[in-house]
Design a protein around this motif. Sequence first.
Motif, PDB file in Angstrom:
ATOM      1  N   VAL A   1       0.852  -1.186   0.000  1.00 17.38           N
ATOM      2  CA  VAL A   1       0.000   0.000   0.000  1.00 17.38           C
ATOM      3  C   VAL A   1       0.887   1.234   0.000  1.00 17.38           C
ATOM      4  O   VAL A   1       1.756   1.381   0.863  1.00 17.38           O
ATOM      5  CB  VAL A   1      -0.935   0.011   1.227  1.00 17.38           C
ATOM      6  CG1 VAL A   1      -1.809   1.268   1.216  1.00 17.38           C
ATOM      7  CG2 VAL A   1      -1.792  -1.247   1.266  1.00 17.38           C
ATOM      8  N   VAL A   2       0.676   2.113  -0.972  1.00 18.11           N
ATOM      9  CA  VAL A   2       1.430   3.360  -1.079  1.00 18.11           C
ATOM     10  C   VAL A   2       0.448   4.514  -0.890  1.00 18.11           C
ATOM     11  O   VAL A   2      -0.502   4.646  -1.664  1.00 18.11           O
ATOM     12  CB  VAL A   2       2.138   3.494  -2.444  1.00 18.11           C
ATOM     13  CG1 VAL A   2       2.933   4.782  -2.522  1.00 18.11           C
ATOM     14  CG2 VAL A   2       3.016   2.284  -2.725  1.00 18.11           C
ATOM     15  N   ARG A   3       0.693   5.331   0.148  1.00 21.65           N
ATOM     16  CA  ARG A   3      -0.143   6.512   0.382  1.00 21.65           C
ATOM     17  C   ARG A   3       0.677   7.792   0.391  1.00 21.65           C
ATOM     18  O   ARG A   3       0.128   8.873   0.551  1.00 21.65           O
ATOM     19  CB  ARG A   3      -0.908   6.369   1.702  1.00 21.65           C
ATOM     20  CG  ARG A   3      -1.908   5.223   1.671  1.00 21.65           C
ATOM     21  CD  ARG A   3      -2.806   5.213   2.856  1.00 21.65           C
ATOM     22  NE  ARG A   3      -2.055   4.884   4.065  1.00 21.65           N
ATOM     23  CZ  ARG A   3      -2.591   4.825   5.270  1.00 21.65           C
ATOM     24  NH1 ARG A   3      -3.863   5.077   5.448  1.00 21.65           N
ATOM     25  NH2 ARG A   3      -1.859   4.522   6.313  1.00 21.65           N
ATOM     26  N   ASP A   4       1.964   7.685   0.191  1.00 20.32           N
ATOM     27  CA  ASP A   4       2.848   8.851   0.198  1.00 20.32           C
ATOM     28  C   ASP A   4       2.784   9.527  -1.176  1.00 20.32           C
ATOM     29  O   ASP A   4       3.201   8.948  -2.192  1.00 20.32           O
ATOM     30  CB  ASP A   4       4.267   8.386   0.518  1.00 20.32           C
ATOM     31  CG  ASP A   4       5.258   9.522   0.562  1.00 20.32           C
ATOM     32  OD1 ASP A   4       5.523  10.118  -0.503  1.00 20.32           O
ATOM     33  OD2 ASP A   4       5.785   9.806   1.651  1.00 20.32           O
ATOM     34  N   ALA A   5       2.261  10.756  -1.215  1.00 23.50           N
ATOM     35  CA  ALA A   5       2.071  11.472  -2.486  1.00 23.50           C
ATOM     36  C   ALA A   5       3.391  11.685  -3.224  1.00 23.50           C
ATOM     37  O   ALA A   5       3.441  11.601  -4.457  1.00 23.50           O
ATOM     38  CB  ALA A   5       1.377  12.808  -2.243  1.00 23.50           C
TER      39      ALA A   5
END
Length: 185
Positions: free
Chosen positions: A49-53
Motif C-alpha cells: 500500500v502506497v499513500r505517500d504522495a
Amino acid sequence: MELMETIRRRRAVREYTDEPVGEDQLRALIGAAVQAPSAMNQQCWSFCVVRDAALLAQISDEAKTYMLRTTPAGLIPHHLEEMLGAASFHIFYHAPAMIVISATMAGAWAPIDCTLAAENLMLAACDAGLGSCWIGFAQGWLGTPEGKAALGLPDDYTPIAPIIVGHPKAEPPVVPRGDPEIRWA
C-alpha cells in the motif's frame, strides 16, 4: 448493493477528491482480494500500500520515462506518447492510495491468481463507494530492480496489478457493452 449491480457499476475512475482512504478501508479491500480463488490455494500474492504522495509522483515520473524508453518505436500511439511525455501527466491521477498486488512466486498461475485478487479488490472498492483503476503504465517500471526497491519488495516478487484507490469526484457513466460472442460446443 447487489453483486450484479456492483459488477455493472464498476468502472475505471481517473478523477479523485483529496480525501484520504483510511487504513481500515484499505485493509477491507485487501480482505476482499484474498477471498479470490488461487491455484492449489497457494495464495501467492502480496499487497503493498502506497499513500505517500511524493512516492506516487516519483513512481509516476519513473514509469513514464521507462515506458517511453523501452517501448519499440511506433508501438505507442501518438496521443499516448504525448501524454506520457507531458511533465504534468500523473499516471495515478493524484489518487490518494495505490495497492500493488505482487506475485510472491514464479509460475504460470501466479499472475492469474493476482489478477483474480485485483478484480475482487476493485469490485469491493466500488461496493464501498470508492473508485479504482488498474494502472498498466506503471507495471513495467515497477518490475525493475529500482521499482521493486521503491516499494520495498523482495527481488523475487513480481508486481502484477498496480491499482489506485480513492474517493471519486463523480460516478463514471456506465459504458455500454456489446453482445458477447458465445460459441456452444
